[in-house]
Design an enzyme around this catalytic site. Structure first.
Site, PDB file in Angstrom:
ATOM      1  N   ASP A  42       0.461  -1.185   0.163  1.00  0.00           N
ATOM      2  CA  ASP A  42      -0.180   0.303  -0.355  1.00  0.00           C
ATOM      3  C   ASP A  42       0.545   1.330   0.013  1.00  0.00           C
ATOM      4  OD1 ASP A  42      -2.194   2.168   0.288  1.00  0.00           O
ATOM      5  OD2 ASP A  42      -2.591   1.093   2.112  1.00  0.00           O
ATOM      6  N   TRP A  46      20.074  15.087 -41.565  1.00  0.00           N
ATOM      7  CA  TRP A  46      20.006  14.041 -42.917  1.00  0.00           C
ATOM      8  C   TRP A  46      22.018  13.727 -43.115  1.00  0.00           C
ATOM      9  CZ3 TRP A  46      23.647  15.045 -46.989  1.00  0.00           C
ATOM     10  CH2 TRP A  46      23.874  13.390 -47.818  1.00  0.00           C
ATOM     11  N   ASP A  81      17.363   0.137 -57.374  1.00  0.00           N
ATOM     12  CA  ASP A  81      17.190   1.700 -56.415  1.00  0.00           C
ATOM     13  C   ASP A  81      16.425   2.360 -57.223  1.00  0.00           C
ATOM     14  OD1 ASP A  81      17.658   3.565 -54.610  1.00  0.00           O
ATOM     15  OD2 ASP A  81      18.353   2.454 -52.957  1.00  0.00           O
ATOM     16  N   ASP A  82      16.530   3.400 -56.978  1.00  0.00           N
ATOM     17  CA  ASP A  82      15.142   4.359 -57.728  1.00  0.00           C
ATOM     18  C   ASP A  82      16.033   4.703 -59.273  1.00  0.00           C
ATOM     19  OD1 ASP A  82      14.263   6.761 -58.379  1.00  0.00           O
ATOM     20  OD2 ASP A  82      15.411   8.301 -57.439  1.00  0.00           O
ATOM     21  N   LYS A  99      11.881  -1.598 -51.028  1.00  0.00           N
ATOM     22  CA  LYS A  99      13.030  -0.632 -50.130  1.00  0.00           C
ATOM     23  C   LYS A  99      11.919   0.818 -50.586  1.00  0.00           C
ATOM     24  CE  LYS A  99      16.760   1.869 -49.767  1.00  0.00           C
ATOM     25  NZ  LYS A  99      17.733   2.526 -51.044  1.00  0.00           N
ATOM     26  N   ASP A 130      10.859   4.272 -49.858  1.00  0.00           N
ATOM     27  CA  ASP A 130      11.597   5.689 -49.689  1.00  0.00           C
ATOM     28  C   ASP A 130      10.751   6.602 -49.478  1.00  0.00           C
ATOM     29  OD1 ASP A 130      13.656   6.899 -49.141  1.00  0.00           O
ATOM     30  OD2 ASP A 130      14.893   6.449 -51.369  1.00  0.00           O
ATOM     31  N   ASN A 165      11.352  10.497 -48.809  1.00  0.00           N
ATOM     32  CA  ASN A 165      12.591  11.973 -49.394  1.00  0.00           C
ATOM     33  C   ASN A 165      12.832  13.410 -49.131  1.00  0.00           C
ATOM     34  OD1 ASN A 165      15.061  10.219 -50.206  1.00  0.00           O
ATOM     35  ND2 ASN A 165      14.253   9.828 -51.789  1.00  0.00           N
ATOM     36  N   CYS A 221      13.047   2.866 -45.164  1.00  0.00           N
ATOM     37  CA  CYS A 221      13.832   4.525 -45.870  1.00  0.00           C
ATOM     38  C   CYS A 221      12.842   5.616 -46.011  1.00  0.00           C
ATOM     39  CB  CYS A 221      14.599   4.076 -46.929  1.00  0.00           C
ATOM     40  SG  CYS A 221      16.035   4.920 -47.808  1.00  0.00           S
ATOM     41  N   ASP A 275      22.407   8.251 -45.187  1.00  0.00           N
ATOM     42  CA  ASP A 275      22.110   7.561 -46.220  1.00  0.00           C
ATOM     43  C   ASP A 275      23.741   7.386 -46.307  1.00  0.00           C
ATOM     44  OD1 ASP A 275      20.357   7.708 -47.847  1.00  0.00           O
ATOM     45  OD2 ASP A 275      20.138   9.848 -49.011  1.00  0.00           O
TER      46      ASP A 275
HETATM   47  C1  DGJ Z   1      18.160   8.118 -50.155  1.00  0.00           C
HETATM   48  C2  DGJ Z   1      18.208   6.587 -50.206  1.00  0.00           C
HETATM   49  O1  DGJ Z   1      18.312   6.778 -48.695  1.00  0.00           O
HETATM   50  C3  DGJ Z   1      18.974   6.133 -50.971  1.00  0.00           C
HETATM   51  O2  DGJ Z   1      19.343   4.987 -50.039  1.00  0.00           O
HETATM   52  C4  DGJ Z   1      18.247   5.875 -52.093  1.00  0.00           C
HETATM   53  O3  DGJ Z   1      17.918   4.783 -51.969  1.00  0.00           O
HETATM   54  C5  DGJ Z   1      17.402   7.263 -52.764  1.00  0.00           C
HETATM   55  N1  DGJ Z   1      17.046   7.445 -51.865  1.00  0.00           N
HETATM   56  C6  DGJ Z   1      17.292   7.303 -54.365  1.00  0.00           C
HETATM   57  O4  DGJ Z   1      16.550   7.764 -54.267  1.00  0.00           O
END
Ligand code: DGJ
Length: 737
Positions: free
Chosen positions: A44, A197, A364-365, A474, A476, A478, A524, A546
């Site tokens: 208590d 970043w 990737d992109d 992946k 993303d 941004n 990401c 990054d």
């Molecule tokens: C930001 C990501 O963190 C990178 O690894 C990569 O995928 C680019 N974008 C692509 O535009």
């Protein structure tokens, strides 16, 4: 039973692995907090008030402000509202039709649920016995439900709130935080994480002054500047000793977390959805749910708190389908070719890694629409005939024939103004009518609060996933969300925008992640701009930064591991000079540091030496050998390059039979100190074999000797040369008996 209610004293005892959380309902019906910390009995605890102020319930007269006496302002509160004498940070504020913001929520009933109720529309922890405490407003039919969940095998408690409008009028939420907690003591340090970043994950430890210290995001992306995480730690708390009480929100959009040191010897922690630029119209009969907050406590320092979070997230949060299995070991095309991802550049890269053990190639992109750089094409999710004249199939087949899986990049929430999608639907981008949308990285954000926009995204992404044999995505994100305006919302609901963005995101994730259950998703956000527990609920790993420079990574990964397990932290070995810092670090170092997470590679393998290519095989084999430690082990941080020339961690298996120690000397200095590191977490009485691959070292030592006498970092290489900068030392430790 983890949750116990004493009907005589009206005390609730919530018990986790090593923790107790105690609160009681006082005679006026207000839930008063008594304790959160190391596990105790069901005592208590009323004496903690009585010693200083007599019987709290009798002294208090809710509804009256006591100048200098007892009032809501000195309660240790489970909920906190303004207008009744509470002048500290409140967890809830409602604007009612009359204009009044006065409410007084008092106990009505409670339920102890063996099944944790689902949190509709938002990710939350799974399982755990749950207390639902229902409070009724003394002045209206409004209800608040406070949820508390505890687990037998982890020292965390989950908290969240629901606000239910049982009146017949609309009410406007001005603030609805997930929790409030008054912690004993006014001399804590606060641990927070600063992000930027390519510089994510920097821990900051600050003595708390009286007043309010707050971290927040207004960008609808959880970790662009700070993380939705903080810890209240004792003045003398270290990595290994002392109290550490953490808070982490399972949320991906704009949040606030606050620590307020009051005048009566308590520190208030509170937070949740950021109430800056936030209101929510709660119609009659509607309920609003806040995101869940996960509170952890450890008496074993900051490291102990981290290990509680790691265990809790691996057991009860991260996508169950993937969390306790080896993750794909990727080679990613981004730093290798950036936007130049043509088959003639990709095929040689793939050829080079055949047979190395790398098991997934990630495109990737740059593979879609007119996306040859960041200026155009984003949002047009059709394979570019210019880059892949025969579609993706030949490359995917090539990858599969090479014995690897195939991954692909999307940024579903975004659009370039120079894109077919934007030309067709300019109004789908977030912007205020008659203004030019705020552009960042030459892109704007799609209004995913809208069902039609989400439907487009789901269909466009699904079509690619359906029509191609894709094993990995992946995802993303941004840039930040800016205008916070949706053309689909009426004027009165515009300030619901940033929370609706989060709900839209979770809907997209539900549909895409669960729509393709065989696909492994990686999160990401321009690196680690959205590294939070809600994303981990869907995506078992997140690209941490990054910045792939090994030295910077020792810092970024160190800070990220304060709350998140190694298996969630995506790390790649890249080329040197490093593309972000121009720094050159040894190839082995880059892999050793990348191995402290979900490891992979991101470089043009046609540009590395035959020796380095050969070394990849060894590195991958070494990683596979330690992968169980990354997946399920206990992390002990020993040294960090924020305040030392060294980085060192131990990762130990739960049964303590196996461990890996990774250390790095950042700068090499002639005639340097005889550096020792002190591994942790081993069984003191057990005998271990300690090996180091570079030096042919093989020692037989007890756990006690390893941890207390330490391991020595050689000053020279095995060949007797100066080792140069950024040399890593990896010790393999196995129990012999
Ligand atoms: C930001 C990501 O963190 C990178 O690894 C990569 O995928 C680019 N974008 C692509 O535009």
């Amino acid at each position: 039973m983890a949750i116990y209610f004493n009907p005589e004293t009206k005390f609730f005892y919530l018990e986790g692995k090593n923790i107790s959380y105690v609160f009681g309902i006082n005679r006026t019906g207000f839930p008063e907090h008594y304790y959160f910390g190391t596990r105790i009995g069901r005592d208590d605890l009323a004496y903690t008030y009585e010693a200083n102020i007599g019987d709290s319930a009798e002294a208090a007269v809710p509804g009256k402000v006591h100048a200098g006496g007892l009032s809501y302002n000195v309660y240790r509160s489970e909920i906190s509202f303004f207008g009744n004498g509470e002048f500290r940070e409140c967890s809830i504020q409602l604007l009612q039709k009359s204009g009044s913001r006065l409410n007084e929520f008092l106990y009505e009933t409670h339920e102890i649920l063996s099944e944790k109720p689902a949190l509709a529309g938002m990710p939350s922890m799974r399982g755990g016995e749950t207390l639902k405490l229902t409070l009724k407003d003394k002045l209206s039919e409004m209800r608040v439900h406070l949820f508390y969940t505890v687990y037998d095998d982890v020292s965390v408690i989950c908290r969240r709130m629901e606000v239910e409008n049982r009146t017949d009028e609309d009410v406007k939420l001005l603030r609805a935080y997930s929790f409030v907690l008054d912690v004993v003591g006014s001399d804590h340090d606060l641990l927070t994480i600063e992000n930027a970043w390519a510089r994510e994950g920097k821990p900051e430890r600050t003595p708390l002054p009286h007043g309010i210290v707050c971290v927040d995001e207004k960008s609808a992306s959880s970790t662009r500047r700070h993380s939705p995480a903080m810890a209240l730690i004792g003045k003398h708390t270290t990595e290994d000793f002392g109290s550490a009480l953490g808070v982490n929100l399972i949320y991906s959009a704009s949040y606030t977390l606050k620590a307020e040191v009051g005048t009566k010897g308590y520190t208030r922690l509170t937070g949740g959805i950021n109430d800056f630029d936030f209101t929510w119209e709660l119609g009659a009969g509607e309920t609003f749910a806040t995101p869940e907050a996960v509170l952890a406590y450890s008496a074993e320092g900051i490291g102990g708190m981290s290990r509680e979070y790691h265990d809790a997230y691996r057991k009860y949060l991260i996508n169950e389908r993937f969390v306790n299995k080896p993750h794909p070991l990727v080679i990613n095309s981004w730093e290798a070719v950036y936007f130049g991802c043509t088959p003639d550049r990709l095929i040689p890269i793939i050829d080079k890694v055949r047979g190395t053990g790398i098991d997934t190639f990630v495109l990737d992109d740059g593979w879609f629409g007119s996306r040859r750089n960041d200026r155009s094409g984003l949002g047009d999710w059709t394979v570019s005939p210019e880059v892949f004249p025969d579609g993706l199939k030949p490359v995917i087949d090539y990858v599969h024939d090479a014995g690897m899986k195939f991954g692909i990049w999307f940024e579903p929430e975004m659009v370039n103004p120079d894109s077919d999608l934007y030309r067709a639907h300019p109004d789908w981008a977030i912007s205020v009518p008659d203004t030019t949308p705020c552009v960042s990285r030459r892109q704007v954000v799609l209004d995913i609060t809208r069902a039609d926009v989400r439907d487009y995204i789901v269909e466009a992404v699904s079509k690619i996933l359906r029509e191609n044999e894709i094993d990995y995505v992946k995802w993303d994100f941004n840039r930040a969300v800016t205008e916070n305006f949706s053309r689909a919302l009426p004027a009165g609901k515009q300030q619901e925008m940033h929370h609706r963005y989060a709900l839209g995101l979770y809907d997209l994730c539900e549909r895409l992640v669960n729509g393709f259950p065989h696909i492994f998703f990686e999160g990401c956000a321009g690196g680690g701009g959205r590294f939070d527990p809600a994303i981990l609920y869907y995506f078992p790993q997140i690209w941490a930064s990054d910045d792939t420079d090994a030295y910077m990574r020792t810092q970024i990964q160190y800070g990220t591991s304060l709350f998140y397990p190694l298996s969630a932290i995506s790390c790649h070995t890249s080329i040197c000079p490093n593309h972000q810092t121009e720094r050159t670090t040894p190839f082995t170092t880059r892999a050793d540091i990348a191995h402290l997470g979900a490891t992979g590679y991101e470089l043009d393998t046609t540009k590395i030496t035959p020796e380095e290519l050969e070394e990849i095989k060894t590195q991958v084999a070494e990683y596979r050998d330690m992968e169980d430690l990354v997946l399920y082990g206990d992390l002990y941080r020993m040294e960090n390059t924020f305040d030392s020339n060294y980085f060192a961690v131990t990762v130990v298996s739960k049964d303590k039979s196996k461990a890996k120690v990774t250390a790095m000397r950042a700068l090499c200095r002639p005639n340097d100190e005889h550096k020792r590191i002190f591994p942790r977490g081993l069984d003191a009485d057990a005998l271990y074999e300690v090996k180091n691959r570079d030096y042919g070292l093989c020692l037989h030592l007890t756990g006690a000797a390893i941890m207390n006498v330490g391991l020595v970092l050689p000053l020279k290489t095995a060949e007797g040369k100066m080792p140069g900068d950024f040399k890593t030392f990896v010790f393999d430790i196995r129990m012999e008996r």
